[in-house]
Design a protein around this motif. Structure first.
Motif, PDB file in Angstrom:
ATOM      1  N   GLN A 127       0.951  -1.150  -0.114  1.00 27.79           N
ATOM      2  CA  GLN A 127       0.004  -0.112   0.160  1.00 27.79           C
ATOM      3  C   GLN A 127       0.912   1.168   0.189  1.00 27.79           C
ATOM      4  O   GLN A 127       1.585   1.470   0.899  1.00 27.79           O
ATOM      5  CB  GLN A 127      -1.134   0.123   1.256  1.00 27.79           C
ATOM      6  CG  GLN A 127      -2.018  -1.148   1.259  1.00 27.79           C
ATOM      7  CD  GLN A 127      -2.853  -1.041   2.498  1.00 27.79           C
ATOM      8  OE1 GLN A 127      -2.408  -0.600   3.479  1.00 27.79           O
ATOM      9  NE2 GLN A 127      -3.905  -2.059   2.582  1.00 27.79           N
ATOM     10  N   VAL A 128       0.969   1.993  -1.073  1.00 28.19           N
ATOM     11  CA  VAL A 128       1.773   3.183  -1.399  1.00 28.19           C
ATOM     12  C   VAL A 128       0.902   4.327  -1.625  1.00 28.19           C
ATOM     13  O   VAL A 128      -0.014   4.176  -2.061  1.00 28.19           O
ATOM     14  CB  VAL A 128       2.617   2.691  -2.177  1.00 28.19           C
ATOM     15  CG1 VAL A 128       3.670   1.660  -2.257  1.00 28.19           C
ATOM     16  CG2 VAL A 128       2.027   2.506  -3.577  1.00 28.19           C
TER      17      VAL A 128
ATOM     18  N   GLY B  66      14.482  15.114   4.726  1.00 26.83           N
ATOM     19  CA  GLY B  66      13.794  15.166   6.113  1.00 26.83           C
ATOM     20  C   GLY B  66      12.351  14.859   6.313  1.00 26.83           C
ATOM     21  O   GLY B  66      12.380  14.441   7.511  1.00 26.83           O
ATOM     22  N   PHE B  67      11.621  14.687   5.214  1.00 30.48           N
ATOM     23  CA  PHE B  67      10.183  14.246   5.383  1.00 30.48           C
ATOM     24  C   PHE B  67      10.178  12.582   5.128  1.00 30.48           C
ATOM     25  O   PHE B  67       9.170  12.093   5.286  1.00 30.48           O
ATOM     26  CB  PHE B  67       9.343  15.079   4.167  1.00 30.48           C
ATOM     27  CG  PHE B  67       9.278  16.317   4.525  1.00 30.48           C
ATOM     28  CD1 PHE B  67       8.923  17.022   5.750  1.00 30.48           C
ATOM     29  CD2 PHE B  67      10.114  16.957   3.505  1.00 30.48           C
ATOM     30  CE1 PHE B  67       9.063  18.370   5.808  1.00 30.48           C
ATOM     31  CE2 PHE B  67      10.072  18.689   3.607  1.00 30.48           C
ATOM     32  CZ  PHE B  67       9.408  19.294   4.769  1.00 30.48           C
ATOM     33  N   LEU B  68      11.305  12.138   4.851  1.00 34.38           N
ATOM     34  CA  LEU B  68      11.208  10.614   4.355  1.00 34.38           C
ATOM     35  C   LEU B  68      11.005   9.781   5.609  1.00 34.38           C
ATOM     36  O   LEU B  68      11.880  10.037   6.807  1.00 34.38           O
ATOM     37  CB  LEU B  68      12.491  10.248   3.653  1.00 34.38           C
ATOM     38  CG  LEU B  68      12.579  10.814   2.139  1.00 34.38           C
ATOM     39  CD1 LEU B  68      13.705  10.341   1.741  1.00 34.38           C
ATOM     40  CD2 LEU B  68      11.270  10.359   1.295  1.00 34.38           C
ATOM     41  N   ARG B  69      10.352   8.663   5.717  1.00 31.14           N
ATOM     42  CA  ARG B  69      10.621   7.709   6.760  1.00 31.14           C
ATOM     43  C   ARG B  69      11.710   6.560   6.114  1.00 31.14           C
ATOM     44  O   ARG B  69      11.950   6.607   4.979  1.00 31.14           O
ATOM     45  CB  ARG B  69       9.250   7.008   7.067  1.00 31.14           C
ATOM     46  CG  ARG B  69       8.213   8.049   7.607  1.00 31.14           C
ATOM     47  CD  ARG B  69       6.929   7.360   7.718  1.00 31.14           C
ATOM     48  NE  ARG B  69       6.552   6.891   6.216  1.00 31.14           N
ATOM     49  CZ  ARG B  69       5.501   6.035   6.076  1.00 31.14           C
ATOM     50  NH1 ARG B  69       4.723   5.599   7.012  1.00 31.14           N
ATOM     51  NH2 ARG B  69       5.191   5.536   4.721  1.00 31.14           N
ATOM     52  N   LYS B  70      11.744   5.665   6.837  1.00 30.66           N
ATOM     53  CA  LYS B  70      12.872   4.525   6.604  1.00 30.66           C
ATOM     54  C   LYS B  70      12.180   3.659   5.318  1.00 30.66           C
ATOM     55  O   LYS B  70      10.794   3.463   5.690  1.00 30.66           O
ATOM     56  CB  LYS B  70      12.834   3.665   7.765  1.00 30.66           C
ATOM     57  CG  LYS B  70      14.067   2.554   7.191  1.00 30.66           C
ATOM     58  CD  LYS B  70      14.318   1.447   8.613  1.00 30.66           C
ATOM     59  CE  LYS B  70      15.294   0.408   8.218  1.00 30.66           C
ATOM     60  NZ  LYS B  70      15.639  -0.474   9.372  1.00 30.66           N
ATOM     61  N   ASP B  71      12.923   3.682   4.382  1.00 31.82           N
ATOM     62  CA  ASP B  71      12.347   2.858   3.175  1.00 31.82           C
ATOM     63  C   ASP B  71      11.486   3.487   2.272  1.00 31.82           C
ATOM     64  O   ASP B  71      10.919   3.107   1.270  1.00 31.82           O
ATOM     65  CB  ASP B  71      11.598   1.418   3.516  1.00 31.82           C
ATOM     66  CG  ASP B  71      12.640   0.486   4.312  1.00 31.82           C
ATOM     67  OD1 ASP B  71      13.820   0.246   3.979  1.00 31.82           O
ATOM     68  OD2 ASP B  71      12.149  -0.431   5.040  1.00 31.82           O
ATOM     69  N   ASP B  72      11.020   4.688   2.663  1.00 36.33           N
ATOM     70  CA  ASP B  72      10.444   5.689   1.709  1.00 36.33           C
ATOM     71  C   ASP B  72      11.497   5.968   0.764  1.00 36.33           C
ATOM     72  O   ASP B  72      12.443   5.956   0.614  1.00 36.33           O
ATOM     73  CB  ASP B  72       9.999   6.985   2.342  1.00 36.33           C
ATOM     74  CG  ASP B  72       8.658   6.713   3.231  1.00 36.33           C
ATOM     75  OD1 ASP B  72       8.013   5.685   3.095  1.00 36.33           O
ATOM     76  OD2 ASP B  72       8.580   7.504   4.091  1.00 36.33           O
TER      77      ASP B  72
ATOM     78  N   GLY C 265       3.629   1.595   2.703  1.00 34.25           N
ATOM     79  CA  GLY C 265       2.527   1.339   3.956  1.00 34.25           C
ATOM     80  C   GLY C 265       1.794   2.536   4.353  1.00 34.25           C
ATOM     81  O   GLY C 265       1.310   2.333   5.622  1.00 34.25           O
ATOM     82  N   CYS C 266       1.134   3.251   3.187  1.00 36.17           N
ATOM     83  CA  CYS C 266       0.579   4.440   3.681  1.00 36.17           C
ATOM     84  C   CYS C 266      -0.979   4.260   2.758  1.00 36.17           C
ATOM     85  O   CYS C 266      -1.113   4.236   1.696  1.00 36.17           O
ATOM     86  CB  CYS C 266       1.213   5.781   3.165  1.00 36.17           C
ATOM     87  SG  CYS C 266       0.153   6.952   3.657  1.00 36.17           S
ATOM     88  N   ALA C 267      -1.993   3.756   3.518  1.00 35.05           N
ATOM     89  CA  ALA C 267      -3.467   3.497   3.084  1.00 35.05           C
ATOM     90  C   ALA C 267      -4.396   4.551   3.405  1.00 35.05           C
ATOM     91  O   ALA C 267      -5.303   4.664   2.743  1.00 35.05           O
ATOM     92  CB  ALA C 267      -3.744   2.296   3.399  1.00 35.05           C
ATOM     93  N   ASP C 268      -4.033   5.632   4.392  1.00 37.56           N
ATOM     94  CA  ASP C 268      -4.830   6.592   4.922  1.00 37.56           C
ATOM     95  C   ASP C 268      -4.761   7.894   4.190  1.00 37.56           C
ATOM     96  O   ASP C 268      -3.531   8.459   4.185  1.00 37.56           O
ATOM     97  CB  ASP C 268      -4.795   6.737   6.346  1.00 37.56           C
ATOM     98  CG  ASP C 268      -5.861   7.523   7.085  1.00 37.56           C
ATOM     99  OD1 ASP C 268      -6.645   8.341   6.098  1.00 37.56           O
ATOM    100  OD2 ASP C 268      -5.898   7.514   8.361  1.00 37.56           O
ATOM    101  N   PRO C 269      -5.703   8.447   3.491  1.00 38.99           N
ATOM    102  CA  PRO C 269      -5.390   9.534   2.660  1.00 38.99           C
ATOM    103  C   PRO C 269      -5.315  10.717   3.559  1.00 38.99           C
ATOM    104  O   PRO C 269      -4.500  11.801   3.230  1.00 38.99           O
ATOM    105  CB  PRO C 269      -6.603   9.883   1.807  1.00 38.99           C
ATOM    106  CG  PRO C 269      -7.464   8.377   1.923  1.00 38.99           C
ATOM    107  CD  PRO C 269      -7.019   7.506   3.061  1.00 38.99           C
ATOM    108  N   GLN C 270      -5.874  10.765   4.975  1.00 41.32           N
ATOM    109  CA  GLN C 270      -5.337  11.987   5.828  1.00 41.32           C
ATOM    110  C   GLN C 270      -4.190  12.022   6.177  1.00 41.32           C
ATOM    111  O   GLN C 270      -3.597  13.038   6.244  1.00 41.32           O
ATOM    112  CB  GLN C 270      -6.457  11.807   7.014  1.00 41.32           C
ATOM    113  CG  GLN C 270      -8.176  11.725   6.693  1.00 41.32           C
ATOM    114  CD  GLN C 270      -8.443  12.997   5.762  1.00 41.32           C
ATOM    115  OE1 GLN C 270      -7.886  14.174   6.187  1.00 41.32           O
ATOM    116  NE2 GLN C 270      -9.359  12.854   4.753  1.00 41.32           N
ATOM    117  N   ILE C 271      -3.548  10.957   6.547  1.00 42.09           N
ATOM    118  CA  ILE C 271      -2.264  10.741   7.141  1.00 42.09           C
ATOM    119  C   ILE C 271      -1.328  11.211   5.682  1.00 42.09           C
ATOM    120  O   ILE C 271      -0.403  11.979   6.013  1.00 42.09           O
ATOM    121  CB  ILE C 271      -1.925   9.437   7.374  1.00 42.09           C
ATOM    122  CG1 ILE C 271      -2.774   8.810   8.713  1.00 42.09           C
ATOM    123  CG2 ILE C 271      -0.411   9.273   7.608  1.00 42.09           C
ATOM    124  CD1 ILE C 271      -2.325   7.579   9.273  1.00 42.09           C
TER     125      ILE C 271
END
Length: 405
Positions: free
Chosen positions: A249-250, A285-291, A307-313
């Motif tokens: 989920q990207v 600086g806005f990246l998480r690990k593996d982004d 691993g991002c499935a929520d549009p609000q996040i």
């Protein structure tokens, strides 16, 4: 792709190693052949001398044996025993009864008449040559005056100094041959181990250079992040996960910088390149690990949250990017301000969506955001319409549009 400088080629044994090994082996073969030939010549010479001695004694003893002149036979054997190499001389009749027996204990001792044994077993047939028994050579000769033998002559001869030298040389040759074999083996094993280490180093260098070349081919030369091909490979890797895997989920964020062209026009491409490098640092600086972060060309970047499935996040993450890029950049006293328009596409509702479709939807959303105003971010709905119909786009995704404060 150019072949790496350290391309993997199997190293070979150095020429000097092979030459030294072959030379040692050839020397051993030549030395062994020379020793064998020399020993054969010496043994043949010794055998001829023993044969001549035995033949001379047989002629002298045959007449004495016919008339049973034991004293004469003893005298004749005493004359022969003047040769210190003779350990004993025995004359028997045809049945093996000992008639005369002279023996000495050591080469420098006097020959003594013996009376034991009284009988010995002669050979069944006429022997040829001598037979070695320890340090002695035993030679039987038939004493005959016609067809049948009258008796037998047995000579026991000590090994001569020449024999001892030959034996010593044989032992030395075996020792030298063993040492040479060990030396050659050690040399070859050492050379082989060296070759293995060299091959391993070359292999590691090859793999390192190959990885560097592959990274260069997939990286943006200015910013060092992934280029378009690299981004697609990394995204494809995530989409290759099982459908149920969270990593599949990207959220694909297409980023187009606002007001970047005026920076290039006003300050030149050198400053523009510095801005792009500085933007890359801020985006990291806005990246998480593996982004995944990449530059598609010009002032277009792409950021993929896994691993991002929520549009609000996703909206919150993208809003931080928009706000972060609004902050001014400083270069040697020069202040530069730019912004960013972002189009976002998620595959949470359809994890099996093809990569190109997902990238196309994000690109469509970015197109709408770019033409809708500065600092705008838009999240595309699944199956968004073509970007060529702007009115349809706004109806389809305008409700998800958001502008950073």
């Amino acid at each position: 792709m150019t072949e790496p400088r350290g391309s993997l080629r199997e190293a070979r044994l150095p020429a000097w190693t092979l030459l030294a090994s072959v030379s040692v082996l050839i020397g051993l073969v030549i030395g062994g052949a020379s020793y064998r030939d020399s020993r054969q010549l010496i043994e043949q010479s010794q055998e001829r001398a023993r044969t001549a001695l035995a033949d001379g004694l047989k002629v002298a003893l045959s007449d004495l044996l016919v008339i049973s002149d034991y004293a004469g036979m003893e005298s004749r054997l005493e004359q022969a025993m003047a040769d210190p190499s003779l350990a004993s001389a025995v004359v028997t009749d045809r049945a093996g009864k000992v008639l005369v027996h002279l023996r000495r204990e050591r080469p420098e001792a006097e020959a003594i008449l013996q009376f034991e044994p009284a009988r010995i077993t002669p050979p069944a047939t006429q022997p040829t040559g001598s037979r070695r028994s320890g340090s002695l050579s035993i030679r039987w000769s038939a004493i005959d005056a016609g067809v049948e033998p009258l008796g037998w002559l047995q000579l026991r001869i000590w090994s001569s100094s020449t024999d001892m030298v030959l034996a010593l040389l044989a032992r030395q040759y075996l020792v030298l041959g063993g040492l040479a074999t060990v030396l050659v083996g050690t040399l070859l094993v050492s050379a082989k181990q060296t070759l293995r280490r060299q091959n391993r180093k070359r292999e590691l260098l090859y793999l390192k250079e190959k990885a560097e070349l592959e990274h260069r081919a997939l990286s943006d030369p200015l910013t060092g992040v992934w280029n378009r091909l690299g981004v697609e490979q990394q995204l494809q890797r995530l989409l290759a996960q099982p459908l149920s895997a969270p990593q599949r989920q990207v959220a694909v964020c297409m980023i187009d910088l606002d007001d970047f062209k005026p920076v290039n026009d006003s300050y030149g491409h050198a400053v523009g390149d510095q801005v792009l490098v500085a933007v890359t640092r801020r985006l990291r600086g806005f990246l998480r690990k593996d982004d995944i972060l990449g530059r598609l060309g010009g002032d277009e970047f792409i950021l993929i949250f896994h691993g991002c499935a929520d549009p609000q996040i996703c909206r919150k993450l993208a809003t931080r990017i928009v706000i972060g890029l609004k902050a001014p950049f400083f270069f040697d006293g020069l202040q530069v301000r730019i912004g960013a328009s972002i189009g976002i596409a998620l595959n949470a509702t359809d994890p099996s969506e093809p990569m190109q479709s997902l990238l196309g939807r994000a690109d469509q959303a970015m197109y709408v955001a770019k033409h809708g105003g500065k600092g705008l971010l838009i999240i595309a709905e699944a199956h968004a319409p073509s970007p060529r119909d702007e009115t349809s786009e706004r109806l389809a995704i305008g409700h998800t549009a958001d502008s950073a404060p």
